[in-house]
Structure formats: structure tokens, C-alpha cells
Design a protein around this motif. Structure first.
Motif, PDB file in Angstrom:
ATOM      1  N   GLY A   1       0.816  -1.206   0.000  1.00 53.22           N
ATOM      2  CA  GLY A   1       0.000   0.000   0.000  1.00 53.22           C
ATOM      3  C   GLY A   1       0.853   1.261   0.000  1.00 53.22           C
ATOM      4  N   TRP A   2       2.109   1.129  -0.391  1.00 53.47           N
ATOM      5  CA  TRP A   2       3.057   2.260  -0.387  1.00 53.47           C
ATOM      6  C   TRP A   2       2.875   3.024  -1.698  1.00 53.47           C
ATOM      7  CZ3 TRP A   2       5.452   5.419   2.528  1.00 53.47           C
ATOM      8  CH2 TRP A   2       6.693   5.996   2.229  1.00 53.47           C
ATOM      9  N   PHE A   3       2.031   4.041  -1.623  1.00 52.88           N
ATOM     10  CA  PHE A   3       1.603   4.811  -2.795  1.00 52.88           C
ATOM     11  C   PHE A   3       1.748   6.300  -2.514  1.00 52.88           C
ATOM     12  CE2 PHE A   3      -0.843   2.219  -5.899  1.00 52.88           C
ATOM     13  CZ  PHE A   3      -0.798   0.991  -5.269  1.00 52.88           C
TER      14      PHE A   3
ATOM     15  N   MET B   1     -14.646  -7.944  -6.169  1.00 50.00           N
ATOM     16  CA  MET B   1     -13.531  -7.548  -5.307  1.00 50.00           C
ATOM     17  C   MET B   1     -12.362  -7.082  -6.165  1.00 50.00           C
ATOM     18  SD  MET B   1     -11.496  -9.804  -2.521  1.00 50.00           S
ATOM     19  CE  MET B   1     -10.090  -9.986  -3.583  1.00 50.00           C
ATOM     20  N   THR B   2     -11.733  -6.023  -5.722  1.00 44.83           N
ATOM     21  CA  THR B   2     -10.593  -5.500  -6.475  1.00 44.83           C
ATOM     22  C   THR B   2      -9.346  -6.313  -6.159  1.00 44.83           C
ATOM     23  OG1 THR B   2     -11.562  -3.366  -5.999  1.00 44.83           O
ATOM     24  CG2 THR B   2      -9.437  -3.362  -7.101  1.00 44.83           C
ATOM     25  N   THR B   3      -8.586  -6.637  -7.156  1.00 43.41           N
ATOM     26  CA  THR B   3      -7.361  -7.393  -6.903  1.00 43.41           C
ATOM     27  C   THR B   3      -6.271  -6.470  -6.367  1.00 43.41           C
ATOM     28  OG1 THR B   3      -6.739  -7.078  -9.194  1.00 43.41           O
ATOM     29  CG2 THR B   3      -7.799  -9.162  -8.623  1.00 43.41           C
ATOM     30  N   ARG B   4      -5.405  -7.047  -5.545  1.00 42.17           N
ATOM     31  CA  ARG B   4      -4.351  -6.253  -4.938  1.00 42.17           C
ATOM     32  C   ARG B   4      -3.238  -5.998  -5.955  1.00 42.17           C
ATOM     33  NH1 ARG B   4      -2.345  -8.266  -0.036  1.00 42.17           N
ATOM     34  NH2 ARG B   4      -1.006  -6.462  -0.255  1.00 42.17           N
TER      35      ARG B   4
ATOM     36  N   TYR C   1      -1.895   5.520   6.554  1.00 38.39           N
ATOM     37  CA  TYR C   1      -2.702   6.003   5.428  1.00 38.39           C
ATOM     38  C   TYR C   1      -4.155   6.197   5.870  1.00 38.39           C
ATOM     39  CZ  TYR C   1       0.792   5.269   1.727  1.00 38.39           C
ATOM     40  OH  TYR C   1       1.886   5.364   0.920  1.00 38.39           O
ATOM     41  N   HIS C   2      -4.669   7.407   5.598  1.00 36.90           N
ATOM     42  CA  HIS C   2      -6.101   7.672   5.776  1.00 36.90           C
ATOM     43  C   HIS C   2      -6.738   7.954   4.429  1.00 36.90           C
ATOM     44  CE1 HIS C   2      -6.012   7.993  10.252  1.00 36.90           C
ATOM     45  NE2 HIS C   2      -4.741   8.201  10.003  1.00 36.90           N
ATOM     46  N   THR C   3      -5.928   7.845   3.385  1.00 36.58           N
ATOM     47  CA  THR C   3      -6.382   8.085   2.021  1.00 36.58           C
ATOM     48  C   THR C   3      -5.990   6.867   1.202  1.00 36.58           C
ATOM     49  OG1 THR C   3      -5.838  10.405   2.314  1.00 36.58           O
ATOM     50  CG2 THR C   3      -6.188   9.651   0.042  1.00 36.58           C
ATOM     51  N   SER C   4      -6.878   6.430   0.349  1.00 40.10           N
ATOM     52  CA  SER C   4      -6.569   5.283  -0.491  1.00 40.10           C
ATOM     53  C   SER C   4      -6.141   5.758  -1.872  1.00 40.10           C
ATOM     54  CB  SER C   4      -7.803   4.381  -0.597  1.00 40.10           C
ATOM     55  OG  SER C   4      -7.670   3.533  -1.710  1.00 40.10           O
ATOM     56  N   TYR C   5      -5.046   5.203  -2.347  1.00 37.80           N
ATOM     57  CA  TYR C   5      -4.543   5.552  -3.680  1.00 37.80           C
ATOM     58  C   TYR C   5      -4.768   4.415  -4.675  1.00 37.80           C
ATOM     59  CZ  TYR C   5      -2.246   9.437  -1.345  1.00 37.80           C
ATOM     60  OH  TYR C   5      -1.989  10.578  -0.628  1.00 37.80           O
ATOM     61  N   HIS C   6      -5.433   3.350  -4.209  1.00 36.93           N
ATOM     62  CA  HIS C   6      -5.676   2.179  -5.049  1.00 36.93           C
ATOM     63  C   HIS C   6      -6.944   1.520  -4.492  1.00 36.93           C
ATOM     64  CE1 HIS C   6      -5.282  -1.945  -6.526  1.00 36.93           C
ATOM     65  NE2 HIS C   6      -4.408  -1.491  -7.418  1.00 36.93           N
ATOM     66  N   PRO C   7      -7.837   1.090  -5.358  1.00 36.90           N
ATOM     67  CA  PRO C   7      -9.122   0.551  -4.866  1.00 36.90           C
ATOM     68  C   PRO C   7      -8.972  -0.581  -3.863  1.00 36.90           C
ATOM     69  CG  PRO C   7      -9.121   0.753  -7.277  1.00 36.90           C
ATOM     70  CD  PRO C   7      -7.745   1.123  -6.826  1.00 36.90           C
ATOM     71  N   TYR C   8      -7.906  -1.384  -3.999  1.00 38.12           N
ATOM     72  CA  TYR C   8      -7.729  -2.526  -3.089  1.00 38.12           C
ATOM     73  C   TYR C   8      -7.623  -2.094  -1.630  1.00 38.12           C
ATOM     74  CZ  TYR C   8      -5.668  -6.620  -0.854  1.00 38.12           C
ATOM     75  OH  TYR C   8      -5.414  -7.666  -0.019  1.00 38.12           O
TER      76      TYR C   8
ATOM     77  N   GLU D   1      -8.994   0.582  -0.212  1.00 38.36           N
ATOM     78  CA  GLU D   1     -10.081   1.427   0.282  1.00 38.36           C
ATOM     79  C   GLU D   1     -10.694   0.910   1.578  1.00 38.36           C
ATOM     80  OE1 GLU D   1     -12.854   2.289  -2.934  1.00 38.36           O
ATOM     81  OE2 GLU D   1     -11.246   3.532  -3.804  1.00 38.36           O
ATOM     82  N   ASP D   2     -10.940  -0.394   1.642  1.00 34.27           N
ATOM     83  CA  ASP D   2     -11.546  -0.931   2.881  1.00 34.27           C
ATOM     84  C   ASP D   2     -10.496  -1.375   3.900  1.00 34.27           C
ATOM     85  OD1 ASP D   2     -10.626  -3.201   1.719  1.00 34.27           O
ATOM     86  OD2 ASP D   2     -12.561  -4.239   1.614  1.00 34.27           O
ATOM     87  N   LYS D   3      -9.240  -1.073   3.630  1.00 30.89           N
ATOM     88  CA  LYS D   3      -8.168  -1.404   4.593  1.00 30.89           C
ATOM     89  C   LYS D   3      -7.816  -0.187   5.468  1.00 30.89           C
ATOM     90  CE  LYS D   3      -7.206  -5.342   2.243  1.00 30.89           C
ATOM     91  NZ  LYS D   3      -8.437  -5.346   1.395  1.00 30.89           N
ATOM     92  N   LEU D   4      -8.336   0.984   5.102  1.00 29.47           N
ATOM     93  CA  LEU D   4      -8.003   2.210   5.835  1.00 29.47           C
ATOM     94  C   LEU D   4      -8.532   2.160   7.270  1.00 29.47           C
ATOM     95  CD1 LEU D   4      -8.878   4.867   3.092  1.00 29.47           C
ATOM     96  CD2 LEU D   4      -6.601   4.048   3.728  1.00 29.47           C
ATOM     97  N   PRO D   5      -7.835   2.773   8.243  1.00 33.05           N
ATOM     98  CA  PRO D   5      -6.459   3.247   8.088  1.00 33.05           C
ATOM     99  C   PRO D   5      -5.482   2.081   8.171  1.00 33.05           C
ATOM    100  CG  PRO D   5      -7.199   3.631  10.326  1.00 33.05           C
ATOM    101  CD  PRO D   5      -8.354   2.999   9.596  1.00 33.05           C
ATOM    102  N   TYR D   6      -4.399   2.148   7.425  1.00 26.44           N
ATOM    103  CA  TYR D   6      -3.386   1.099   7.500  1.00 26.44           C
ATOM    104  C   TYR D   6      -2.003   1.727   7.581  1.00 26.44           C
ATOM    105  CZ  TYR D   6      -2.444   1.796   2.485  1.00 26.44           C
ATOM    106  OH  TYR D   6      -2.110   2.329   1.277  1.00 26.44           O
ATOM    107  N   ALA D   7      -1.067   0.989   8.189  1.00 27.10           N
ATOM    108  CA  ALA D   7       0.272   1.531   8.418  1.00 27.10           C
ATOM    109  C   ALA D   7       1.286   0.933   7.453  1.00 27.10           C
ATOM    110  CB  ALA D   7       0.705   1.263   9.854  1.00 27.10           C
TER     111      ALA D   7
END
Lengths: 376, 136
Positions: free
Chosen positions: A134-136, B1-4, B69-76, B78-84
Motif C-alpha cells: 500500500g506504499w503509494f 472484489m478489487t485485486t491487490r 494512510y487515511h487516504t486510499s490511492y488504489h481501490p484494493y 479502500e476498505d483497509k483504511l487506516p493502514y500503516a
């Protein structure tokens, strides 16, 4: 031999900033160059150097030649120089060196981009295979640096906020700025996280815009009758090749190398500088740059900025037209233009008796850095 | 589901990703000058020779920094926020981008960390947990 004062910025030009639908970067380059030539009071026929950075949003091979064709000029020397956001100031330095080496006589330096109406994908992409994690995106790299600085030195989000407050205050006073509403520290603290520890108000604007500068020798400016040339007293560059994950020290940057070269050429030090136009793609960038330039000790940037030192009337007025946080996110070169206006005494937020200005441009995640010192 | 987002696996990095699937984090070591590094490259960035081998890491390291991250830059994501996302330095020297197991509120820079490979949607990735065996 020092190049201090041998060359000048003879003219500056810019487009409107903000949202410019229907315009492409090439059109913005031409408008900025047309206005810069008019400001210098010269015809395009005398231009024999053209230094361009291609639009970051949309790579374009041999873009320097594309711009030359659109301008209808046949430069002896020129092309594209890519250092990300550092390229603008660097190209002014290269133009001075080319003039000194007899490779050209009058140079145009220009950059334009339109990520607001075009694509902002360049700033949101994944970093190679690390996209798995997720490093974007660009903000995260700066957030990684900010986190370490906060932990290492006790820097706070409120202190970063003080930088945004100063830039937004100055942008509010600038009728040409894209964002004209000032904020308080409380507003900054209430703005949402983008990538923690950076908030929305720590991040610069996404804008369309172009700017240009005409560079020539001081002697030539006199011959051509240039009305208000601003001497280039010093310039320098510095860079690290390391990506954020590999960089041995996250909180010291190549700005130190860049500034030491510029200060040495100018024969000046931080205490001699009246105003600072510091590349504020993110608030943390300003904090690190001020430390690495020697305006305060490493780790003391937070204390240095927190009590209004960067606001008009403060110890070191910063980004007096609003910077990337408030005037415009593109082209970054607006910082050079504002320094020229301040030295000429024609700025909207004119700092009384401003005789020296330092400008920083930088690119990547603090990979590339470039410094200019202008003054009389 | 969006692929990673998936890594681009080729001859150079196949062993790296295959080892992670086995729960092992490998890095490159130069047989000429002894330099150790990540990410995978063709030549040693110190002596520039292409004479290297892949070595398993102990999995111990320290936390250089991290972000949330509190912002998603990739659809995969989006439902993982927030993630470190973290930068970790292995005790053997190489640094890498990795995921974190613990809550960010428990973290501090230079803290001792230990590898804890995570697996989701068919992909093993390097993640680190606070090394609680290490008395600090």
C-alpha cells in the motif's frame, strides 16, 4: 572566480494559477514566456538558450524542442532538465553557467503543468513492488520523514501548522493566489489526515500554471536597456540518490549541500537573508529546508517557526505570495518570480527594504534540491 | 472484489518472493565486497559487480519510521483504511518497506522489531511486530 552577480533575471512571466480548463502545458509555457520577454522588454529573436522541464504529469520526449517550436525560436543550447521540482531553479543556474561559458547570450527558463484539469496520476502512483504494502503516492514519503523528525526532535503537528498558517496568510493577501482563505492553528489541527502525520493543510495545492524567467549577463541587460534586472548572487544544487526507505538519515537533506554552495558563491550566510521563498510542497519540507539552510539548528525547526517568525513582520518572512500551499501548487517557479518582485520592490506583500531573497526548489521526496540567492 | 497490486516477478526477484511465501525474508549479499542490500537489483550498488547471493535474514530489525494512510490511492486499499506502512532496518543492514502488526500508538522510532510474515489474498508480504522479548 565567483559568478556572484554576473547574471541577472531580466524578466518574469506567469499564467493565471488554479484551474485552467482548455489550456495545455505547452500553451501555458508560451504565455509565460511571452510575458517574461515583455517584462524584460526584449524581442524573442535575441533568445539563444531555452531551458525547460517537461510537465511532470505527462512525460513528453524532447519537450524542449516542442516548446522552442511553439515559441518560434532556434536556440543554440537547450532542452529538458529533469530533477522533478528542483529543475526550475537548477535551470536558472545552468543558464548562468551557459552564458558565462559563451554558449548562449540570453536564456529563457520555463515550466508549466496542469495536474488539476489534467491528470494527477504522477503523484498518486505506487512505488514499484512496494505497492504490495500500500506504499503509494507522494504525501506518504514526506509523512515518513515527518514522523521520524517528530519522534527524534519532538516536533509537533501544531508547529508544522504554523508554516501553513504563514503561507495561507500571505496567499490571502495575494489577489492572484488560488486559495485565499487564511487559517488558524486550530483549523490546521481540524483538517483531516491524508497520510498521518500529515494533514490536508500540510499538503500543497493541485494547480495548473506556468512561469518563465529571462536570464542574461548583467552587462547584456544594460546594453539591452532592461528596466529592472535582479542580480543572481548565488546558486547551488544537492541531491541524494536514496529512496526514502534506503536513505541513511531521513531528517537531514541535500538542501544543506545546495545552500552551502549558493551561500559560498554569494558570500552571504543565513543572517544576511531578508526573505525566504521555500518550496512548500508539504509543511515538513519547509521545516527541513530551514534547518538544512542554517536558519536554525537541526531539530530546532519546530521552535523556529512556531511564533510567527515566518509571517510578514516576522524574523524571516516566508513565501510572501502564498507559496505552493496557497498561491499555486504549480509550477513551483512562482517562488523565483515572487523573490524577483520582492527585490524589485513591486510585490503585493512587499517586505520593507528587502535586499536579499533565498529561493529553494526541490523534487521527488527530498531527492533533489536547488537554491538561488537573489539580491542587490 | 478489487485485486491487490502485485509485484513484478522476474528472474532477479523470484527467490525473494518465494522465500517470503515460506516465511523467510531474504536479502542480497555481495560475494565480492560483502555489501548487503534490498531491494533486489542486478548489481551491487557499492562495488557494481553482479556477483551476489541471497541470504536469509534473522528477521530482527529496528523501526526507522512509519506512516498511517487515511487516504486510499488504489481501490484494493479502500476498505483497509487506516493502514500503516513502515521503514524497517534489518540487523544485517538492508532497509525495506513493510507492513506493521501492532497499533501505531504502541510504536516509537528505533524500537526493536521482529518479522511476522502476513498473508492475504494469495500474497505473502513482510510485516513486523514489536519484539517483546527484547528488554528495552
Amino acid at each position: 572566480m565567483s559568478l556572484r552577480g554576473t547574471a541577472v533575471i531580466a524578466g518574469i512571466g506567469q499564467t493565471e494559477y488554479g484551474k485552467l480548463p482548455g489550456r495545455n502545458p505547452l500553451s501555458l509555457n508560451v504565455e509565460a514566456c511571452r510575458k517574461a520577454l515583455a517584462d524584460a522588454g526584449i524581442e524573442k529573436d535575441v533568445v539563444d538558450g531555452l531551458f525547460v522541464k517537461y510537465p511532470t504529469s505527462t512525460f513528453h520526449s524532447m519537450y524542449g524542442q516542442t516548446v522552442a517550436e511553439a515559441l518560434g525560436i532556434q536556440p543554440a543550447i537547450g532542452g529538458v532538465w529533469d530533477q522533478g521540482g528542483a529543475a526550475n531553479a537548477s535551470m536558472i543556474g545552468f543558464a548562468v553557467m551557459a552564458i558565462e561559458a559563451g554558449q548562449c547570450d540570453v536564456a529563457l527558463v520555463t515550466f508549466a503543468d496542469n495536474p488539476r484539469t489534467g491528470t494527477r496520476q504522477a503523484y498518486q502512483r505506487g512505488w514499484g513492488d512496494d505497492a504490495v504494502y500500500g506504499w503509494f503516492g507522494t504525501p506518504a514519503g514526506y509523512a515518513m520523514i515527518a514522523q521520524r523528525h517528530m519522534q527524534q526532535f519532538g516536533t509537533t503537528s501544531e508547529q508544522l501548522g504554523a508554516i501553513a498558517v504563514a503561507c495561507r496568510k500571505h496567499g490571502a493577501a495575494n489577489p492572484g493566489a488560488q486559495l485565499r482563505n487564511p487559517i488558524t492553528i486550530a483549523d490546521h489541527q481540524a483538517s483531516r489526515w491524508i497520510v498521518e502525520p500529515l494533514r490536508r493543510d500540510d499538503c500543497c495545492l493541485v494547480s495548473d500554471g506556468g512561469a518563465a524567467a529571462v536570464v542574461m549577463s548583467a552587462e547584456r541587460a544594460e546594453e539591452l536597456g532592461v528596466a529592472d534586472p535582479v542580480p543572481i548572487l548565488g546558486f547551488g544544487q544537492g541531491q541524494t540518490s536514496w529512496e526514502v526507505a534506503q536513505r541513511p538519515d531521513l531528517t537531514s537533506t541535500a538542501a544543506a549541500v545546495s545552500a552551502s554552495k549558493a551561500f559560498a558563491m554569494a558570500g552571504l550566510g543565513p543572517k544576511d537573508i531578508d526573505i525566504a521563498e521555500i518550496y512548500d510542497c508539504f509543511t515538513i519540507t519547509v521545516l527541513l529546508t530551514l534547518e538544512d539552510y542554517g536558519f536554525c539548528a537541526k531539530g530546532e525547526g519546530g521552535k523556529f517557526v512556531e511564533d510567527g517568525a515566518l509571517e510578514l513582520g516576522g524574523a524571516l518572512p516566508l513565501n510572501t505570495a502564498g507559496g505552493l500551499l496557497s498561491e499555486t501548487g504549480m509550477p513551483g517557479m512562482q517562488l523565483v518570480l515572487e523573490a524577483v518582485r520582492q527585490i524589485r520592490g513591486t510585490a503585493v506583500t512587499q517586505v520593507p527594504k528587502a535586499r536579499t531573497a533565498i529561493v529553494s526548489n526541490q523534487g521527488g521526496i527530498m531527492h533533489t534540491h536547488s537554491t538561488l540567492i537573489l539580491g542587490r | 472484489m478489487t485485486t491487490r497490486p502485485e509485484p513484478e516477478i522476474d528472474e532477479r526477484n523470484r527467490e525473494y518472493w518465494a522465500a517470503l511465501e515460506e516465511g523467510v525474508l531474504k536479502y542480497q549479499r555481495c560475494l565480492g565486497c560483502g555489501n548487503a542490500w534490498l531491494p533486489i537489483r542486478s548489481e551491487c550498488p557499492r562495488c557494481l559487480e553482479a556477483n551476489w547471493t541471497m541470504v536469509p535474514s534473522s528477521g530482527r530489525g529496528r523501526l526507522i519510521s512509519w506512516v498511517v494512510y487515511h487516504t486510499s490511492y488504489h481501490p484494493y486499499f479502500e476498505d483497509k483504511l487506516p493502514y500503516a506502512v513502515a521503514v524497517v532496518q534489518l540487523e544485517e543492514g538492508p532497509r525495506l518497506i513493510a507492513s506493521l502488526v501492532d497499533e501505531p500508538s504502541e510504536l516509537r522510532i528505533d524500537q526493536r522489531m521482529v518479522l511476522s510474515v502476513q498473508r492475504d489474498d494469495g500474497r505473502a508480504r513482510a510485516a513486523f511486530a514489536v519484539d517483546r522479548d527484547y528488554a528495552r
